[in-house]
Design a protein around this motif. Structure first.
Motif, PDB file in Angstrom:
ATOM      1  N   LYS B  96       0.967  -1.308  -0.132  1.00 34.94           N
ATOM      2  CA  LYS B  96      -0.077   0.188  -0.037  1.00 34.94           C
ATOM      3  C   LYS B  96       0.762   1.221   0.008  1.00 34.94           C
ATOM      4  O   LYS B  96       1.999   1.117   0.391  1.00 34.94           O
ATOM      5  CB  LYS B  96      -0.882   0.087   1.350  1.00 34.94           C
ATOM      6  N   ALA B  98       0.837   3.246   2.303  1.00 41.92           N
ATOM      7  CA  ALA B  98       1.144   3.431   3.760  1.00 41.92           C
ATOM      8  C   ALA B  98       2.383   2.605   4.078  1.00 41.92           C
ATOM      9  O   ALA B  98       2.818   2.739   4.934  1.00 41.92           O
ATOM     10  CB  ALA B  98       0.067   2.883   4.404  1.00 41.92           C
ATOM     11  N   GLY B  99       2.782   1.502   3.212  1.00 44.51           N
ATOM     12  CA  GLY B  99       3.961   0.720   3.290  1.00 44.51           C
ATOM     13  C   GLY B  99       3.586  -0.727   2.979  1.00 44.51           C
ATOM     14  O   GLY B  99       2.711  -1.400   2.524  1.00 44.51           O
ATOM     15  N   ASN B 100       4.508  -1.868   3.556  1.00 43.63           N
ATOM     16  CA  ASN B 100       4.389  -3.162   3.379  1.00 43.63           C
ATOM     17  C   ASN B 100       4.225  -4.006   4.442  1.00 43.63           C
ATOM     18  O   ASN B 100       5.548  -4.386   4.852  1.00 43.63           O
ATOM     19  CB  ASN B 100       5.655  -3.592   2.239  1.00 43.63           C
TER      20      ASN B 100
END
Lengths: 111, 114
Positions: B96, B98-100
Protein backbone atom coordinates in the motif's frame (compact mmCIF):
# COMPACT_ATOMS: atom_id res chain seq x y z
CA UNK A 1 24.91 -3.77 0.14
CA UNK A 2 23.56 -1.23 2.68
CA UNK A 3 22.22 -2.74 5.90
CA UNK A 4 19.83 -1.84 8.66
CA UNK A 5 21.71 -1.50 11.94
CA UNK A 6 20.33 -1.82 15.46
CA UNK A 7 21.62 -1.04 18.94
CA UNK A 8 22.00 -2.47 21.45
CA UNK A 9 22.26 -6.10 20.41
CA UNK A 10 21.05 -7.19 23.86
CA UNK A 11 19.16 -5.19 26.46
CA UNK A 12 18.28 -6.45 29.91
CA UNK A 13 15.79 -4.43 31.90
CA UNK A 14 13.61 -4.79 34.96
CA UNK A 15 9.86 -5.02 34.74
CA UNK A 16 8.28 -1.56 34.76
CA UNK A 17 11.33 0.19 33.33
CA UNK A 18 11.37 2.13 30.09
CA UNK A 19 13.55 0.96 27.22
CA UNK A 20 14.49 2.57 23.94
CA UNK A 21 15.60 0.41 21.06
CA UNK A 22 17.51 2.16 18.31
CA UNK A 23 17.77 1.57 14.60
CA UNK A 24 19.43 3.19 11.63
CA UNK A 25 17.42 2.26 8.52
CA UNK A 26 18.94 2.16 5.04
CA UNK A 27 19.49 5.75 4.00
CA UNK A 28 17.34 5.98 0.87
CA UNK A 29 14.46 3.94 2.27
CA UNK A 30 11.12 5.61 2.89
CA UNK A 31 9.25 3.13 5.06
CA UNK A 32 10.35 1.98 8.49
CA UNK A 33 9.03 -0.89 10.56
CA UNK A 34 9.32 -2.65 13.86
CA UNK A 35 8.65 -6.36 14.21
CA UNK A 36 9.12 -8.68 17.13
CA UNK A 37 9.81 -12.39 17.49
CA UNK A 38 9.18 -14.22 20.72
CA UNK A 39 11.67 -17.07 21.10
CA UNK A 40 10.87 -19.93 18.73
CA UNK A 41 7.83 -18.22 17.26
CA UNK A 42 7.02 -16.37 14.09
CA UNK A 43 7.88 -12.79 13.30
CA UNK A 44 5.05 -10.38 14.15
CA UNK A 45 4.40 -6.91 12.78
CA UNK A 46 4.26 -4.09 15.31
CA UNK A 47 4.21 -0.80 13.42
CA UNK A 48 5.06 0.93 10.17
CA UNK A 49 6.18 4.54 9.85
CA UNK A 50 6.09 6.71 6.75
CA UNK A 51 6.36 10.40 6.12
CA UNK A 52 7.07 11.06 9.79
CA UNK A 53 4.00 9.38 11.15
CA UNK A 54 2.66 5.94 12.02
CA UNK A 55 1.03 4.52 8.91
CA UNK A 56 -0.17 1.23 10.37
CA UNK A 57 0.04 -0.59 13.69
CA UNK A 58 -0.96 -3.96 15.08
CA UNK A 59 -2.99 -4.82 18.16
CA UNK A 60 0.26 -5.55 19.96
CA UNK A 61 1.34 -1.93 19.55
CA UNK A 62 -0.65 -0.48 22.44
CA UNK A 63 -0.17 2.72 24.44
CA UNK A 64 2.98 1.33 26.04
CA UNK A 65 4.76 1.52 22.70
CA UNK A 66 5.83 4.55 20.73
CA UNK A 67 8.10 5.22 17.77
CA UNK A 68 10.06 8.24 16.76
CA UNK A 69 12.39 9.40 14.04
CA UNK A 70 14.27 12.04 16.03
CA UNK A 71 16.62 13.00 13.19
CA UNK A 72 17.29 12.09 9.56
CA UNK A 73 18.88 8.76 10.31
CA UNK A 74 17.63 7.16 13.54
CA UNK A 75 14.38 5.34 14.18
CA UNK A 76 13.50 4.35 17.73
CA UNK A 77 11.03 2.12 19.52
CA UNK A 78 10.18 3.03 23.09
CA UNK A 79 8.45 0.72 25.53
CA UNK A 80 7.26 2.83 28.46
CA UNK A 81 6.75 0.26 31.20
CA UNK A 82 8.12 -3.13 30.24
CA UNK A 83 6.35 -6.38 31.11
CA UNK A 84 7.77 -9.88 31.29
CA UNK A 85 5.91 -10.75 28.09
CA UNK A 86 7.77 -8.03 26.20
CA UNK A 87 10.84 -10.27 26.26
CA UNK A 88 11.56 -10.97 22.60
CA UNK A 89 13.79 -10.15 19.66
CA UNK A 90 12.86 -6.80 18.19
CA UNK A 91 13.69 -6.25 14.54
CA UNK A 92 13.80 -2.95 12.77
CA UNK A 93 13.23 -3.05 9.04
CA UNK A 94 13.02 -0.60 6.18
CA UNK A 95 11.95 -0.54 2.57
CA UNK A 96 11.72 1.67 -0.47
CA UNK A 97 8.49 -0.07 -1.30
CA UNK A 98 8.18 -3.86 -1.52
CA UNK A 99 11.59 -5.30 -0.51
CA UNK A 100 11.60 -5.16 3.27
CA UNK A 101 15.10 -5.55 4.70
CA UNK A 102 15.61 -6.43 8.35
CA UNK A 103 18.26 -5.49 10.86
CA UNK A 104 20.05 -7.99 13.10
CA UNK A 105 17.69 -7.40 16.01
CA UNK A 106 17.82 -6.41 19.65
CA UNK A 107 17.23 -9.15 22.17
CA UNK A 108 15.16 -7.62 24.98
CA UNK A 109 15.08 -9.52 28.25
CA UNK A 110 12.70 -8.28 30.93
CA UNK A 111 13.35 -9.65 34.41
CA UNK B 1 -8.15 -14.20 7.17
CA UNK B 2 -4.80 -12.52 7.71
CA UNK B 3 -3.06 -15.80 8.56
CA UNK B 4 -0.37 -17.48 6.51
CA UNK B 5 -0.03 -21.18 7.22
CA UNK B 6 3.34 -22.81 6.65
CA UNK B 7 4.33 -26.46 6.52
CA UNK B 8 6.20 -28.52 7.48
CA UNK B 9 7.46 -27.17 10.81
CA UNK B 10 10.76 -28.94 10.30
CA UNK B 11 12.53 -30.74 7.50
CA UNK B 12 15.63 -32.90 7.24
CA UNK B 13 17.20 -33.33 3.81
CA UNK B 14 20.40 -34.90 2.59
CA UNK B 15 23.06 -32.77 0.97
CA UNK B 16 22.23 -32.42 -2.71
CA UNK B 17 18.53 -33.07 -2.14
CA UNK B 18 15.54 -30.80 -2.66
CA UNK B 19 13.88 -28.97 0.22
CA UNK B 20 10.23 -28.04 -0.33
CA UNK B 21 8.32 -25.71 1.98
CA UNK B 22 4.67 -24.83 1.46
CA UNK B 23 2.53 -21.87 2.45
CA UNK B 24 -1.16 -21.16 2.14
CA UNK B 25 -3.07 -17.92 2.59
CA UNK B 26 -6.69 -16.81 2.72
CA UNK B 27 -6.58 -13.09 2.01
CA UNK B 28 -7.01 -12.59 -1.74
CA UNK B 29 -5.83 -9.00 -1.38
CA UNK B 30 -2.27 -10.20 -0.76
CA UNK B 31 -0.11 -9.24 -3.73
CA UNK B 32 3.45 -9.80 -2.57
CA UNK B 33 4.94 -13.09 -1.36
CA UNK B 34 8.53 -13.10 -0.06
CA UNK B 35 10.60 -15.79 1.57
CA UNK B 36 13.07 -15.06 4.32
CA UNK B 37 15.98 -17.11 5.66
CA UNK B 38 16.92 -16.75 9.31
CA UNK B 39 19.97 -18.08 11.09
CA UNK B 40 19.96 -18.36 14.91
CA UNK B 41 20.38 -14.99 16.58
CA UNK B 42 20.13 -13.09 13.29
CA UNK B 43 17.48 -11.09 11.51
CA UNK B 44 15.40 -12.49 8.66
CA UNK B 45 17.21 -12.11 5.34
CA UNK B 46 15.17 -11.63 2.17
CA UNK B 47 15.76 -14.59 -0.11
CA UNK B 48 13.34 -14.29 -3.00
CA UNK B 49 9.90 -12.83 -3.63
CA UNK B 50 7.09 -13.17 -6.16
CA UNK B 51 4.09 -11.17 -7.28
CA UNK B 52 0.86 -12.97 -8.26
CA UNK B 53 1.15 -12.20 -11.96
CA UNK B 54 3.76 -14.95 -12.43
CA UNK B 55 3.60 -18.63 -11.48
CA UNK B 56 7.27 -19.25 -10.89
CA UNK B 57 10.43 -17.33 -10.10
CA UNK B 58 13.93 -18.74 -9.88
CA UNK B 59 17.05 -17.22 -8.37
CA UNK B 60 20.02 -19.54 -8.28
CA UNK B 61 19.09 -22.67 -6.32
CA UNK B 62 15.89 -21.10 -4.94
CA UNK B 63 12.56 -21.26 -6.77
CA UNK B 64 9.14 -19.97 -5.76
CA UNK B 65 6.11 -21.68 -7.26
CA UNK B 66 2.86 -19.75 -6.99
CA UNK B 67 -0.68 -21.07 -7.45
CA UNK B 68 -3.11 -18.17 -7.33
CA UNK B 69 -6.28 -20.24 -7.65
CA UNK B 70 -5.25 -22.51 -4.77
CA UNK B 71 -3.87 -19.58 -2.76
CA UNK B 72 -0.66 -21.47 -2.17
CA UNK B 73 2.99 -20.85 -2.79
CA UNK B 74 6.08 -22.87 -2.13
CA UNK B 75 9.84 -22.57 -1.89
CA UNK B 76 12.07 -25.16 -3.50
CA UNK B 77 15.73 -25.29 -2.52
CA UNK B 78 17.61 -27.32 -5.12
CA UNK B 79 20.92 -29.06 -4.42
CA UNK B 80 20.55 -28.32 -0.70
CA UNK B 81 23.81 -27.59 1.13
CA UNK B 82 24.68 -27.74 4.86
CA UNK B 83 24.98 -23.94 4.77
CA UNK B 84 21.27 -23.81 3.88
CA UNK B 85 20.44 -25.14 7.35
CA UNK B 86 18.30 -22.36 8.77
CA UNK B 87 14.70 -21.41 9.51
CA UNK B 88 12.70 -20.28 6.50
CA UNK B 89 9.68 -18.02 6.75
CA UNK B 90 7.16 -17.30 4.07
CA UNK B 91 5.27 -14.04 4.26
CA UNK B 92 2.52 -12.23 2.43
CA UNK B 93 1.38 -8.65 2.19
CA UNK B 94 -0.69 -6.10 0.36
CA UNK B 95 1.60 -3.35 -0.79
CA UNK B 96 0.00 0.00 0.00
CA UNK B 97 0.96 3.64 -0.06
CA UNK B 98 1.27 3.30 3.73
CA UNK B 99 3.93 0.61 3.42
CA UNK B 100 4.43 -3.12 3.17
CA UNK B 101 3.16 -4.82 6.32
CA UNK B 102 4.26 -8.45 6.18
CA UNK B 103 2.26 -11.32 7.66
CA UNK B 104 4.61 -14.21 8.38
CA UNK B 105 4.08 -17.95 8.39
CA UNK B 106 5.14 -20.00 11.37
CA UNK B 107 8.53 -20.97 9.96
CA UNK B 108 10.21 -24.18 8.82
CA UNK B 109 13.44 -25.34 10.37
CA UNK B 110 15.54 -26.98 7.66
CA UNK B 111 18.48 -29.21 8.48
CA UNK B 112 20.69 -30.33 5.62
CA UNK B 113 22.75 -33.39 6.53
CA UNK B 114 26.17 -33.75 4.90
Amino acid sequence: EPEVTQTPSHQVTQMGQEVILRCVPISNHLYFYWYRQILGQKVEFLVSFYNNEISEKSEIFDDQFSVERPDGSNFTLKIRSTKLEDSAMYFCASSIRDRVLFGPGTRLTVT
Amino acid sequence: QQQVKQSPQSLIVQKGGISIINCAYENTAFDYFPWYQQFPGKGPALLIAIRPDVSEKKEGRFTISFNKSAKQFSLHIMDSQPGDSATYFCAASTIKAAGNKLTFGGGTRVLVKP
